[in-house]
Design a protein around this motif. Structure first.
Motif, PDB file in Angstrom:
ATOM      1  N   PRO A  36       0.831  -1.206   0.000  1.00  0.00           N
ATOM      2  CA  PRO A  36       0.000   0.000   0.000  1.00  0.00           C
ATOM      3  C   PRO A  36       0.867   1.259   0.000  1.00  0.00           C
ATOM      4  CG  PRO A  36      -0.526  -1.433   1.872  1.00  0.00           C
ATOM      5  CD  PRO A  36       0.636  -2.023   1.185  1.00  0.00           C
ATOM      6  N   ASP A  40      -4.376   7.906   0.309  1.00  0.00           N
ATOM      7  CA  ASP A  40      -5.688   7.244   0.305  1.00  0.00           C
ATOM      8  C   ASP A  40      -5.566   5.751   0.555  1.00  0.00           C
ATOM      9  OD1 ASP A  40      -6.927   9.657  -0.160  1.00  0.00           O
ATOM     10  OD2 ASP A  40      -7.097   9.351  -2.329  1.00  0.00           O
ATOM     11  N   VAL A  41      -4.590   5.135  -0.096  1.00  0.00           N
ATOM     12  CA  VAL A  41      -4.382   3.691   0.070  1.00  0.00           C
ATOM     13  C   VAL A  41      -3.951   3.374   1.499  1.00  0.00           C
ATOM     14  CG1 VAL A  41      -3.046   1.704  -0.716  1.00  0.00           C
ATOM     15  CG2 VAL A  41      -3.881   3.349  -2.377  1.00  0.00           C
ATOM     16  N   ASN A  42      -3.040   4.164   2.040  1.00  0.00           N
ATOM     17  CA  ASN A  42      -2.600   3.933   3.424  1.00  0.00           C
ATOM     18  C   ASN A  42      -3.739   4.112   4.417  1.00  0.00           C
ATOM     19  OD1 ASN A  42       0.091   3.110   3.187  1.00  0.00           O
ATOM     20  ND2 ASN A  42       0.763   5.200   2.845  1.00  0.00           N
ATOM     21  N   PHE A  45      -5.812   1.030   4.161  1.00  0.00           N
ATOM     22  CA  PHE A  45      -5.106  -0.111   4.751  1.00  0.00           C
ATOM     23  C   PHE A  45      -5.171  -0.077   6.273  1.00  0.00           C
ATOM     24  CE2 PHE A  45      -1.222  -2.012   6.485  1.00  0.00           C
ATOM     25  CZ  PHE A  45      -1.431  -3.325   6.083  1.00  0.00           C
ATOM     26  N   GLN A 110      -1.529  -3.587  -7.250  1.00  0.00           N
ATOM     27  CA  GLN A 110      -1.728  -2.136  -7.190  1.00  0.00           C
ATOM     28  C   GLN A 110      -3.181  -1.776  -7.479  1.00  0.00           C
ATOM     29  OE1 GLN A 110       0.701   0.124  -6.137  1.00  0.00           O
ATOM     30  NE2 GLN A 110      -1.181   1.280  -5.924  1.00  0.00           N
ATOM     31  N   TRP A 113      -5.227  -2.428  -4.331  1.00  0.00           N
ATOM     32  CA  TRP A 113      -5.088  -1.368  -3.330  1.00  0.00           C
ATOM     33  C   TRP A 113      -5.840  -0.114  -3.760  1.00  0.00           C
ATOM     34  CZ3 TRP A 113      -4.105  -3.357   0.939  1.00  0.00           C
ATOM     35  CH2 TRP A 113      -3.118  -4.317   1.134  1.00  0.00           C
ATOM     36  N   ASP A 114      -5.737   0.239  -5.038  1.00  0.00           N
ATOM     37  CA  ASP A 114      -6.439   1.424  -5.533  1.00  0.00           C
ATOM     38  C   ASP A 114      -7.956   1.266  -5.426  1.00  0.00           C
ATOM     39  OD1 ASP A 114      -3.988   2.595  -6.097  1.00  0.00           O
ATOM     40  OD2 ASP A 114      -4.074   2.171  -8.253  1.00  0.00           O
ATOM     41  N   ALA A 117      -8.955   1.697  -1.796  1.00  0.00           N
ATOM     42  CA  ALA A 117      -8.927   3.118  -1.418  1.00  0.00           C
ATOM     43  C   ALA A 117     -10.130   3.855  -1.996  1.00  0.00           C
ATOM     44  CB  ALA A 117      -7.627   3.765  -1.895  1.00  0.00           C
TER      45      ALA A 117
END
Length: 128
Positions: A36, A40-42, A45, A110, A113-114, A117
């Motif tokens: 991540p 936004d992703v973090n 997560f 990826q 994760w996107d 988010a």
């Protein structure tokens, strides 16, 4: 994997890749999985980070030249499915080692994760 992200992520790799030993496939996945990144992703997560989530990556490429195959990435938190991604492997996978699909593995993770988010940013639930 992704040790710098809260408790990290537990990784499970399965599948087969044209007769290569599973250890070679596992190393290709370990080198290629996207962790991540980005605010936004973090943030998304962190909502599933405790205890460490479980990422299952399955790569299938049948034996035989000309066979393409697919990759499936699924994220679980506390034993529940969170989100996944599935896509075909690139044309290069038809006659090359598992390391040639590193970009495919990275792209699939990826995208996962996107998508997570984007769902969280839109106010969606962590677990569908």
């Amino acid at each position: 994997m992704c040790a710098g992200h809260a408790a990290g992520i537990r990784l499970h790799v399965d599948g087969l890749y044209g007769g290569y030993p599973h250890s070679v496939l596992r190393q290709a996945v370990l080198r290629s999985v996207a962790c991540p990144t980005g605010p936004d992703v973090n943030a998304a997560f962190l909502k599933i980070a405790q205890p460490a989530p479980h990422l299952r990556v399955s790569v299938i490429r049948p034996i035989g030249q000309g066979q393409q195959g697919s990759i499936s990435v699924m994220l679980f938190s506390r034993g529940q499915f969170v989100i996944g991604e599935r896509m075909g492997l690139s044309v290069l996978s038809r006659s090359q080692s598992p390391f040639v699909v590193s970009n495919d593995i990275n792209l699939a993770t990826q995208r996962m994760w996107d998508d997570l988010a984007a769902r969280m940013k839109a106010g969606g639930p962590v677990v569908p």
